[in-house]
Design an enzyme around this catalytic site. Structure first.
Site, PDB file in Angstrom:
ATOM      1  N   GLU A  79       0.675  -1.169  -0.061  1.00  0.00           N
ATOM      2  CA  GLU A  79      -0.030  -0.046   0.060  1.00  0.00           C
ATOM      3  C   GLU A  79       0.920   1.268   0.085  1.00  0.00           C
ATOM      4  O   GLU A  79       0.216   2.207   0.191  1.00  0.00           O
ATOM      5  CB  GLU A  79      -1.211   0.052   1.094  1.00  0.00           C
ATOM      6  CG  GLU A  79      -1.892  -1.082   1.234  1.00  0.00           C
ATOM      7  CD  GLU A  79      -2.902  -1.266   2.172  1.00  0.00           C
ATOM      8  OE1 GLU A  79      -4.232  -1.189   1.890  1.00  0.00           O
ATOM      9  OE2 GLU A  79      -2.457  -1.033   3.453  1.00  0.00           O
ATOM     10  N   TYR A 125     -12.726  18.218  19.268  1.00  0.00           N
ATOM     11  CA  TYR A 125     -11.396  17.568  18.786  1.00  0.00           C
ATOM     12  C   TYR A 125     -11.415  17.127  17.574  1.00  0.00           C
ATOM     13  O   TYR A 125     -10.362  16.986  16.705  1.00  0.00           O
ATOM     14  CB  TYR A 125     -11.029  16.876  19.892  1.00  0.00           C
ATOM     15  CG  TYR A 125     -10.174  17.453  21.124  1.00  0.00           C
ATOM     16  CD1 TYR A 125      -8.818  18.089  20.959  1.00  0.00           C
ATOM     17  CD2 TYR A 125     -10.876  18.050  22.012  1.00  0.00           C
ATOM     18  CE1 TYR A 125      -8.329  18.768  22.040  1.00  0.00           C
ATOM     19  CE2 TYR A 125     -10.372  18.850  23.113  1.00  0.00           C
ATOM     20  CZ  TYR A 125      -9.026  19.197  22.797  1.00  0.00           C
ATOM     21  OH  TYR A 125      -8.511  20.041  24.006  1.00  0.00           O
TER      22      TYR A 125
END
Ligand SMILES: [Zn+2]
Length: 213
Positions: A79, A125
């Site tokens: 990947e 967040y």
């Protein structure tokens, strides 16, 4: 020269330590997931193929030239192109984390999610560390079209979610990429816990008041 070697040695150790932390907390499993980091010289370190993030050996990490050519270390993850797609569109990024983390993958399989922004702004967040999260359509692993699709989204987003696969997250530093990936996974978990229930995400004004990283 000493300073360059020192940066590389520290980065190798940090990649192994982040990998172990992610593995030990169940954010990755088997030999899935991969981590990369770019040195100030432009060279890149990446986790090898078939390696468990829980037991990485720093000296065996794959090393690429600044031009993206594999130079040394074990064979890189298959990947690697996902990481290279992010770096080529995000020149300021210093690290990329890609996981098959359970909750994010689960969300990527849900029917009817918004492909332009998969998760709502549930917490401050999440907005600050991830922000907008586009869905990249499903392609078989290694399909050249997947690289093109990721590169297209990466131009405007440091985090993308691959359909039926998992998140790819870039950050200025490895810690930035790690924390954003963890925030994404935890928000995906919240999203699934709340799925089908009336929810009250942050308003556009509340989200806009936060500094997206
Ligand atoms: Zn993957």
């Amino acid at each position: 020269m000493t300073a360059i070697l020192s940066e590389e040695t520290k980065m190798r150790d940090q990649i192994a330590s982040v990998g172990k932390s992610l593995f030990d907390r169940g954010l990755t499993f088997g030999s899935t997931g991969n981590i990369s980091a770019r040195l100030t010289t432009g060279e890149m370190l990446m986790t090898p193929t078939n390696a468990s993030l829980g037991s990485l050996e720093p000296e065996r990490l794959s090393r690429f030239s600044a031009e993206g050519v594999w130079e040394s270390g074990d064979n890189p993850t298959k990947e690697a192109f996902l990481h290279q797609c992010m770096y080529c569109r995000r020149t300021m990024s210093g690290a990329v984390v890609h996981l098959h983390s359970t909750h994010a993958v689960a969300v990527s399989i849900l029917d009817g999610i918004d492909p332009d922004d998969v998760l709502p702004p549930l917490t401050a967040y999440y907005v600050m560390r991830v922000g907008t999260l586009p869905l990249v359509p499903y392609y078989p692993p290694g399909d050249a079209s997947l690289a093109e699709a990721v590169a297209e989204k990466a131009a405007d987003n440091h985090a993308v979610l691959l359909a039926n696969h998992g998140p790819v997250v870039a950050g200025k530093t490895l810690l930035d990429a790690q924390y954003a990936t963890e925030e994404l996974e935890e928000t995906a978990k919240l999203f699934l816990l709340l799925y089908g229930k009336p929810v009250r995400p942050l308003t556009p004004a509340q989200a806009a008041g936060l500094n997206a990283s």
